[in-house]
Design a protein around this motif. Structure first.
Motif, PDB file in Angstrom:
ATOM      1  N   VAL A  26      84.159  90.986  21.063  1.00  0.00           N
ATOM      2  CA  VAL A  26      84.761  89.438  20.375  1.00  0.00           C
ATOM      3  C   VAL A  26      85.511  89.225  21.208  1.00  0.00           C
ATOM      4  CG1 VAL A  26      86.273  88.911  18.412  1.00  0.00           C
ATOM      5  CG2 VAL A  26      85.244  90.963  18.350  1.00  0.00           C
ATOM      6  N   PRO A  27      84.961  87.614  21.263  1.00  0.00           N
ATOM      7  CA  PRO A  27      85.743  86.741  22.332  1.00  0.00           C
ATOM      8  C   PRO A  27      87.437  86.551  22.060  1.00  0.00           C
ATOM      9  CG  PRO A  27      84.015  85.286  21.286  1.00  0.00           C
ATOM     10  CD  PRO A  27      84.521  87.137  20.759  1.00  0.00           C
ATOM     11  N   VAL A  28      88.191  86.703  23.405  1.00  0.00           N
ATOM     12  CA  VAL A  28      90.293  86.325  22.602  1.00  0.00           C
ATOM     13  C   VAL A  28      90.201  85.274  22.358  1.00  0.00           C
ATOM     14  CG1 VAL A  28      91.896  86.233  23.912  1.00  0.00           C
ATOM     15  CG2 VAL A  28      90.739  88.709  24.266  1.00  0.00           C
ATOM     16  N   CYS A  29      89.398  84.064  22.664  1.00  0.00           N
ATOM     17  CA  CYS A  29      89.757  82.849  22.243  1.00  0.00           C
ATOM     18  C   CYS A  29      89.500  82.353  20.861  1.00  0.00           C
ATOM     19  CB  CYS A  29      88.606  81.546  22.730  1.00  0.00           C
ATOM     20  SG  CYS A  29      86.827  81.604  23.202  1.00  0.00           S
ATOM     21  N   GLY A  34      92.036  82.603  15.233  1.00  0.00           N
ATOM     22  CA  GLY A  34      92.021  82.813  14.044  1.00  0.00           C
ATOM     23  C   GLY A  34      93.771  83.152  13.781  1.00  0.00           C
ATOM     24  N   GLY A  35      94.896  83.976  14.931  1.00  0.00           N
ATOM     25  CA  GLY A  35      96.150  83.550  14.875  1.00  0.00           C
ATOM     26  C   GLY A  35      96.501  82.713  14.905  1.00  0.00           C
ATOM     27  N   PHE A  74      89.125 102.725  20.000  1.00  0.00           N
ATOM     28  CA  PHE A  74      89.217 101.496  19.389  1.00  0.00           C
ATOM     29  C   PHE A  74      88.659 100.939  19.574  1.00  0.00           C
ATOM     30  CE2 PHE A  74      90.459  99.289  16.393  1.00  0.00           C
ATOM     31  CZ  PHE A  74      89.731  99.516  14.791  1.00  0.00           C
ATOM     32  N   GLY A  75      88.743  98.991  19.761  1.00  0.00           N
ATOM     33  CA  GLY A  75      88.607  98.305  20.871  1.00  0.00           C
ATOM     34  C   GLY A  75      89.851  97.192  20.583  1.00  0.00           C
ATOM     35  N   TYR A  76      90.248  96.339  21.533  1.00  0.00           N
ATOM     36  CA  TYR A  76      91.285  95.607  21.468  1.00  0.00           C
ATOM     37  C   TYR A  76      90.898  94.071  20.718  1.00  0.00           C
ATOM     38  CZ  TYR A  76      93.986  97.189  25.530  1.00  0.00           C
ATOM     39  OH  TYR A  76      94.977  98.436  26.405  1.00  0.00           O
ATOM     40  N   GLY A  77      89.855  93.919  21.086  1.00  0.00           N
ATOM     41  CA  GLY A  77      89.200  93.257  19.945  1.00  0.00           C
ATOM     42  C   GLY A  77      89.506  93.610  18.767  1.00  0.00           C
ATOM     43  N   LEU A  81      92.446  91.493  15.994  1.00  0.00           N
ATOM     44  CA  LEU A  81      91.502  91.495  14.620  1.00  0.00           C
ATOM     45  C   LEU A  81      92.476  91.487  13.463  1.00  0.00           C
ATOM     46  CD1 LEU A  81      89.133  88.949  13.019  1.00  0.00           C
ATOM     47  CD2 LEU A  81      87.984  91.120  13.210  1.00  0.00           C
ATOM     48  N   ILE A  82      92.936  92.683  13.300  1.00  0.00           N
ATOM     49  CA  ILE A  82      92.956  93.428  12.796  1.00  0.00           C
ATOM     50  C   ILE A  82      94.919  92.256  12.758  1.00  0.00           C
ATOM     51  CG2 ILE A  82      94.838  95.603  11.786  1.00  0.00           C
ATOM     52  CD1 ILE A  82      92.328  96.754  12.985  1.00  0.00           C
TER      53      ILE A  82
END
Length: 143
Positions: A26-29, A34-35, A74-77, A81-82
């Motif tokens: 999941v792209p950080v950008c 979203g944040g 459990f991925g950072y992406g 997102l959570i």
């Protein structure tokens, strides 16, 4: 009746789900965007107590710690997102969405194991389960 914010969140989760399935990242950008959008939404709406929003963000931080401890089991992406969803949904709605996502994910994993499609160490995208759970949560009136 659905709100515009709910629709945009659903579209955002659809986009991230497709990306997560295709490239398994999941792209950080997109997560940062979203944040920022979730923070602006909460600042503009102010219909949720700040403590509930901070609780949702704190839940996201806990998942970031889990990602760190499990060395991205459990991925950072997913954790970021959570965190974004926690800011947008608040603590209690986030808990409902996460409960559904983990339940659906567990059922999927059991089904795949029974059919011998996976072994115990196989990874799979988690964002689609968040999307499905979010959609169900909206339909039952949780948000």
């Amino acid at each position: 009746m659905f709100e515009i914010g709910q629709a945009w969140c659903g579209i955002y989760l659809c986009l991230l789900s497709v990306i997560d399935i295709w490239i398994k990242r999941v792209p950080v950008c997109l997560l940062a965007a979203g944040g920022i959008a979730a923070g602006m939404y909460q600042a503009y709406q102010r219909d949720m107590p700040l403590l509930i929003v901070l609780g949702g963000a704190a839940a996201g931080v806990v998942f970031l710690a889990v990602s760190r401890v499990t060395e991205e089991g459990f991925g950072y992406g997913d954790s970021l997102l959570i965190l974004v969803l926690g800011i947008y949904l608040g603590f209690w709605n986030l808990l409902g969405v996460l409960f559904g996502a983990f339940l659906l994910s567990a059922l999927f994993a059991v089904f795949a194991l029974v059919l011998h499609k996976f072994d115990r160490s196989t990874g799979y995208p988690f964002v689609p389960f968040l999307l499905i759970s979010y959609t169900i949560w909206i339909c039952i009136g949780g948000i």
